[in-house]
Design a protein around this motif. Structure first.
Motif, PDB file in Angstrom:
ATOM      1  N   ARG A 166       0.809  -1.220   0.000  1.00  0.00           N
ATOM      2  CA  ARG A 166       0.000   0.000   0.000  1.00  0.00           C
ATOM      3  C   ARG A 166       0.844   1.272   0.000  1.00  0.00           C
ATOM      4  O   ARG A 166       0.308   2.369   0.126  1.00  0.00           O
ATOM      5  CB  ARG A 166      -0.945  -0.011   1.204  1.00  0.00           C
ATOM      6  N   GLY A 167       2.154   1.129  -0.101  1.00  0.00           N
ATOM      7  CA  GLY A 167       2.964   2.324  -0.299  1.00  0.00           C
ATOM      8  C   GLY A 167       4.158   2.524   0.606  1.00  0.00           C
ATOM      9  O   GLY A 167       5.014   3.369   0.324  1.00  0.00           O
ATOM     10  N   ALA A 168       4.247   1.793   1.714  1.00  0.00           N
ATOM     11  CA  ALA A 168       5.375   1.980   2.624  1.00  0.00           C
ATOM     12  C   ALA A 168       6.653   1.413   2.013  1.00  0.00           C
ATOM     13  O   ALA A 168       6.650   0.285   1.510  1.00  0.00           O
ATOM     14  CB  ALA A 168       5.089   1.311   3.962  1.00  0.00           C
ATOM     15  N   PHE A 169       7.735   2.163   2.073  1.00  0.00           N
ATOM     16  CA  PHE A 169       9.027   1.642   1.627  1.00  0.00           C
ATOM     17  C   PHE A 169       9.562   0.642   2.652  1.00  0.00           C
ATOM     18  O   PHE A 169      10.089  -0.402   2.284  1.00  0.00           O
ATOM     19  CB  PHE A 169      10.036   2.781   1.428  1.00  0.00           C
ATOM     20  N   ILE A 170       9.451   1.002   3.932  1.00  0.00           N
ATOM     21  CA  ILE A 170       9.775   0.073   5.009  1.00  0.00           C
ATOM     22  C   ILE A 170       8.493  -0.186   5.786  1.00  0.00           C
ATOM     23  O   ILE A 170       7.879   0.738   6.320  1.00  0.00           O
ATOM     24  CB  ILE A 170      10.859   0.629   5.948  1.00  0.00           C
ATOM     25  N   ALA A 171       8.067  -1.441   5.817  1.00  0.00           N
ATOM     26  CA  ALA A 171       6.878  -1.846   6.560  1.00  0.00           C
ATOM     27  C   ALA A 171       7.316  -2.714   7.728  1.00  0.00           C
ATOM     28  O   ALA A 171       8.151  -3.607   7.560  1.00  0.00           O
ATOM     29  CB  ALA A 171       5.919  -2.623   5.660  1.00  0.00           C
ATOM     30  N   GLY A 172       6.758  -2.438   8.907  1.00  0.00           N
ATOM     31  CA  GLY A 172       7.116  -3.219  10.076  1.00  0.00           C
ATOM     32  C   GLY A 172       5.920  -3.436  10.981  1.00  0.00           C
ATOM     33  O   GLY A 172       5.062  -2.555  11.103  1.00  0.00           O
ATOM     34  N   VAL A 173       5.867  -4.606  11.594  1.00  0.00           N
ATOM     35  CA  VAL A 173       4.834  -4.912  12.588  1.00  0.00           C
ATOM     36  C   VAL A 173       5.537  -5.451  13.821  1.00  0.00           C
ATOM     37  O   VAL A 173       6.296  -6.428  13.739  1.00  0.00           O
ATOM     38  CB  VAL A 173       3.812  -5.944  12.077  1.00  0.00           C
ATOM     39  N   THR A 174       5.298  -4.826  14.959  1.00  0.00           N
ATOM     40  CA  THR A 174       5.895  -5.276  16.212  1.00  0.00           C
ATOM     41  C   THR A 174       4.876  -6.080  17.011  1.00  0.00           C
ATOM     42  O   THR A 174       3.692  -5.755  17.037  1.00  0.00           O
ATOM     43  CB  THR A 174       6.388  -4.088  17.055  1.00  0.00           C
ATOM     44  N   ASP A 175       5.371  -7.123  17.661  1.00  0.00           N
ATOM     45  CA  ASP A 175       4.482  -8.018  18.415  1.00  0.00           C
ATOM     46  C   ASP A 175       5.055  -8.323  19.790  1.00  0.00           C
ATOM     47  O   ASP A 175       5.090  -9.475  20.226  1.00  0.00           O
ATOM     48  CB  ASP A 175       4.253  -9.303  17.626  1.00  0.00           C
ATOM     49  N   GLY A 176       5.539  -7.274  20.463  1.00  0.00           N
ATOM     50  CA  GLY A 176       6.018  -7.407  21.834  1.00  0.00           C
ATOM     51  C   GLY A 176       7.111  -8.452  21.976  1.00  0.00           C
ATOM     52  O   GLY A 176       8.087  -8.481  21.216  1.00  0.00           O
ATOM     53  N   ALA A 177       6.922  -9.349  22.921  1.00  0.00           N
ATOM     54  CA  ALA A 177       7.921 -10.376  23.227  1.00  0.00           C
ATOM     55  C   ALA A 177       8.065 -11.411  22.121  1.00  0.00           C
ATOM     56  O   ALA A 177       8.969 -12.258  22.177  1.00  0.00           O
ATOM     57  CB  ALA A 177       7.557 -11.063  24.539  1.00  0.00           C
TER      58      ALA A 177
END
Length: 338
Positions: free
Chosen positions: A214-225
């Motif tokens: 959808r357009g992000a050059f760097i995509a990240g998802v954080t999931d805690g531990a």
């Protein structure tokens, strides 16, 4: 407003700056009761503000845009920024307003938290010509959806000049108005809750891919531990393993410090690339490169190092009370990474 006249500003942040009061308790109240607090402390707060404090602590040139009250809380907020080398000349002060505060209950055994906040009564900050100049001279504009009118003006400037727009999509912060903002951002690192609502999937690898598409050059998802997931500008996926800690004292600053640490490492890389291109034989071409051009020149190894560094900072930051006070030293981070 530029306190760094001889340097490029690394990160400009737009968001809410608060004073956070942390109270460690045995359990969260479920009704009327009297409970003795185990301990308490006070720290500066706000997602973007704490990200800038993190980056500033490790050496980035950062500046904050916000509006606070001219009260005791406001003075503490400014003093705390200065502790972490965050320039505050972009912060407007309302003489008769109250600054924002938060009271955070932290469960001793698990580090879980319950947040009660009081918004500042200061009016929305105005977008000034000085703010425009800051953004034009910065590598990164870091936002999380606060001060939306000003934020949209700032994003328009960033788009025009090639400044990277970085979005912190926190848990419980997604709404439909954030969809175009997310799609217009170049670095989109979001919490699981935000990712699921934005993409419609609970598979975090797929969510990361959708954010990138959808357009992000760097995509990240954080999931805690459980660690984090990334997709780099060329579409390559990366899984960043967590640095598990035997105990967790407080998770308040984990996500915010992750963002600040990632952006700190990224701007170090951008500076190195810029310095390298400036010494090349194609000087005229290299001088025309903007921050987004430099971002596309980042090697996978550099981006992976940024993610690993951010993961280590976030993990170590859970070992104390507060969002900023437990930030680890560079030596402790290197020791953890190995």
């Amino acid at each position: 407003m530029n306190a760094f006249p001889n340097e490029v500003i690394d990160i400009v942040g737009i968001g809410a700056s608060t004073l956070d009061r942390f109270i460690v308790v045995d359990h969260f109240p479920t009704g009327r009761e009297v409970q003795q607090a185990i301990s308490s402390t006070t720290d500066g707060g706000g997602p973007v503000a704490t990200a800038l404090a993190t980056a500033g602590k490790y050496g980035s040139c950062t500046t904050m845009i916000d509006r606070i009250g001219d009260d005791m809380v406001g003075r503490y907020i400014l003093e705390d920024f200065h502790k972490y080398n965050v320039n505050t000349e972009g912060i407007q002060v309302d003489a008769d307003a109250k600054s924002g505060t938060a009271t955070i209950l932290v469960k001793q055994k698990t580090g879980e938290r319950a947040v009660f906040f009081e918004r500042a009564t200061a009016t929305e900050p105005e977008f000034l010509e000085a703010h425009k100049q800051l953004i034009e001279s910065a590598y990164i504009l870091h936002i999380n959806g606060r001060h939306r009118k000003l934020m949209r003006s700032a994003m328009a400037v960033a788009k025009e000049v090639g400044t990277i727009i970085s979005l912190d999509g926190g848990a419980q912060r997604y709404d439909e108005d954030m969809k175009p903002i997310t799609e217009a951002s170049h670095i989109v690192i979001v919490a699981r809750d935000y990712a699921e609502k934005y993409t419609g999937t609970t598979n975090l690898e797929d969510a990361c891919r959708i954010i990138h598409e959808r357009g992000a050059f760097i995509a990240g998802v954080t999931d805690g531990a459980n660690g984090s997931y990334f997709v780099w500008p060329d579409g390559t996926s990366y899984r960043c393993e967590p640095f598990s800690q035997a105990t967790v004292v407080d998770t308040t600053g984990a996500g915010d410090s992750f963002h600040g640490a990632f952006l700190y490492m990224l701007t170090k890389t951008l500076c190195k690339i810029a310095d390298g291109t400036n010494t090349s034989t194609m000087n005229e071409t290299s001088q025309s490169l903007n921050a987004i051009d430099l971002l596309h020149s980042c090697a996978h190894e550099d981006l992976e190092k940024a993610a690993t560094f951010a993961s280590a900072v976030a993990a170590l930051n859970t070992q104390g009370i507060g969002g900023r006070s437990p930030l680890p030293s560079l030596e402790d981070i290197k020791a953890l990474i190995g």
